[in-house]
Design a protein around this motif. Sequence first.
Motif, PDB file in Angstrom:
ATOM      1  N   HIS A 117       0.837  -1.199   0.000  1.00  0.00           N
ATOM      2  CA  HIS A 117       0.000   0.000   0.000  1.00  0.00           C
ATOM      3  C   HIS A 117       0.878   1.259   0.000  1.00  0.00           C
ATOM      4  O   HIS A 117       2.116   1.169  -0.001  1.00  0.00           O
ATOM      5  N   GLN A 129       0.624   4.255  -7.630  1.00  0.00           N
ATOM      6  CA  GLN A 129      -0.522   4.203  -6.718  1.00  0.00           C
ATOM      7  C   GLN A 129      -0.982   5.609  -6.339  1.00  0.00           C
ATOM      8  O   GLN A 129      -2.188   5.905  -6.348  1.00  0.00           O
ATOM      9  N   GLU A 312      -4.138  -4.272  -4.460  1.00  0.00           N
ATOM     10  CA  GLU A 312      -3.688  -2.947  -4.036  1.00  0.00           C
ATOM     11  C   GLU A 312      -4.855  -2.125  -3.499  1.00  0.00           C
ATOM     12  O   GLU A 312      -4.692  -1.332  -2.568  1.00  0.00           O
ATOM     13  N   ASN A 316      -4.870  -0.755   0.395  1.00  0.00           N
ATOM     14  CA  ASN A 316      -4.955   0.690   0.607  1.00  0.00           C
ATOM     15  C   ASN A 316      -6.204   1.087   1.384  1.00  0.00           C
ATOM     16  O   ASN A 316      -6.162   2.001   2.217  1.00  0.00           O
TER      17      ASN A 316
END
Length: 513
Positions: A117, A129, A312, A316
């Motif tokens: 994350h 990200q 992901e 997150n």
Amino acid sequence: MLLTDILLIFLVTLICVYFFILNSRYLYFKQRGIPSPPHNFFFGHYKSIWSSPLLTHQFQQWTQQFGSIYGLFEGTRPLYVVSDVEFLQEVFIKQFSSFHSRRLPFILQKSAGNKVHLLSANGEKWHRQRHIINPAFTSGKLKLMTSKVHECVDSLVNKLAEHCDQQFNIYLLYKRLTMDVICRCAFGVITDMQNDIENEYFIKAERCVAEDLEKNLLIRLGHLMPWLIPFLTYIMIGQILFKRLMHKFIPSIEEMPRFWLIERLRYLADIRISSSEKSETKHQTDLLQLMLDATTRDQVKDNMAKRLHFDEVITNIYLFMIAGYETTSTALAYSTYILAKEPLIQQKLQREIDQCPESDNEYDRVHNMTYLDWFVREVLRMFPIAPQAMSRECNTTTVVCGHSVELGSVIQPDMLTIHYDPDLWGPEDPKIFLPERHSVPRHPMAFMPFGLGPRSCIGKRFALMEMKMCLVRLLRHYSIYPGDHMEEKFKLKDTLLILQPENVYVEIKKRSL
């Protein structure tokens, strides 16, 4: 000469070489002309760090003794403790490409594949990200979430009515509020934790936050002997797998809180995807949906820079849940502590709130309150929430303000010294709570409760919105007074990342409007 004698000589030589190399590492700061407190062989400064009740205050004491740039050793790894704002501006902004990593326990850095994350990701993975998730925190997206935050604050205000004219720990209610907000705004689960005190999300999140990895024996061993980290990683992963396996075959053994939450989030995301596939209309406006809209289950490659992998998304959302509820509730707790201590400031805030009529556009209304903004900033100046989370690891040997910084070294801002520096925050005494000091421009690095530069806290605007909406509603209906033992029970404590009070005991009274 016998083989055993040869082996013994070889072993002794190897040990001597190891200790020679170990000892030479402790010349790092001396060779660079940087002061350093006395250290212990092998441990470096860890004995002092581990035994310090409040590490942030220990940094302050060392800064007073050794200056704005001094060195510590985490085992043998160099740690720069810095309160020089020009140096930090180079690290956080101008040379960000050389300092894009965070200092974290090794087990958090070893997350594999797509299970990384924003907190633990580095380099291109972090950049991708961050680039994808950033749009979820624009003012337009946040405005769509204000009604959900409003409903959660409603629940808090109603619960506070039960505590009128009583002394109670308001910090616990703030934790329940911010977890309600996260559940609704992050992944669309409607909760009422003010009344549902046995809510599993809250209990599991509390246990996750209570786990301080820096006190884990294997983590400490990894700090002292980094060459053991690959082996220690296998041991820790093995322990985790064993615990999960035991839970699978013996359900009475509780699932590890982190994995309970992650599996629950995965289940909710799967349901959301399944529902959206059956209907072209998306009814949810939350962080989960915004990220799922840019998701793939295929392997993420460089040419898929605008996509997140499904794993992901889950990690997150988990990160936002844990970090978002703990940090914002702590900021609200500090705010209430100040309001109880400073009745004149509380009255100023209430006057500003009373003069601003309630409207449908709550986001703009609370953000247009100047004194409220100054007040929140001053709270975060005097009580930075996550001072140790601002560390940066050097990714390539470089020179910063004339100082050679080696690959692998860590830069740790001394945030309390910076936030209380009279040269940065004068002419008034920085130890005095004075919101008006924020009406004057300061050095760009003088205020850093959310970090600075490209890797600053992505949830900053969301946290400020939540704080301000809560404080406005609270002060519109109630006045806050100190409890009899507020100071005694306030005691600060350090966790892995958060500097928090133990309790905030106050008394509230209904206002006559």
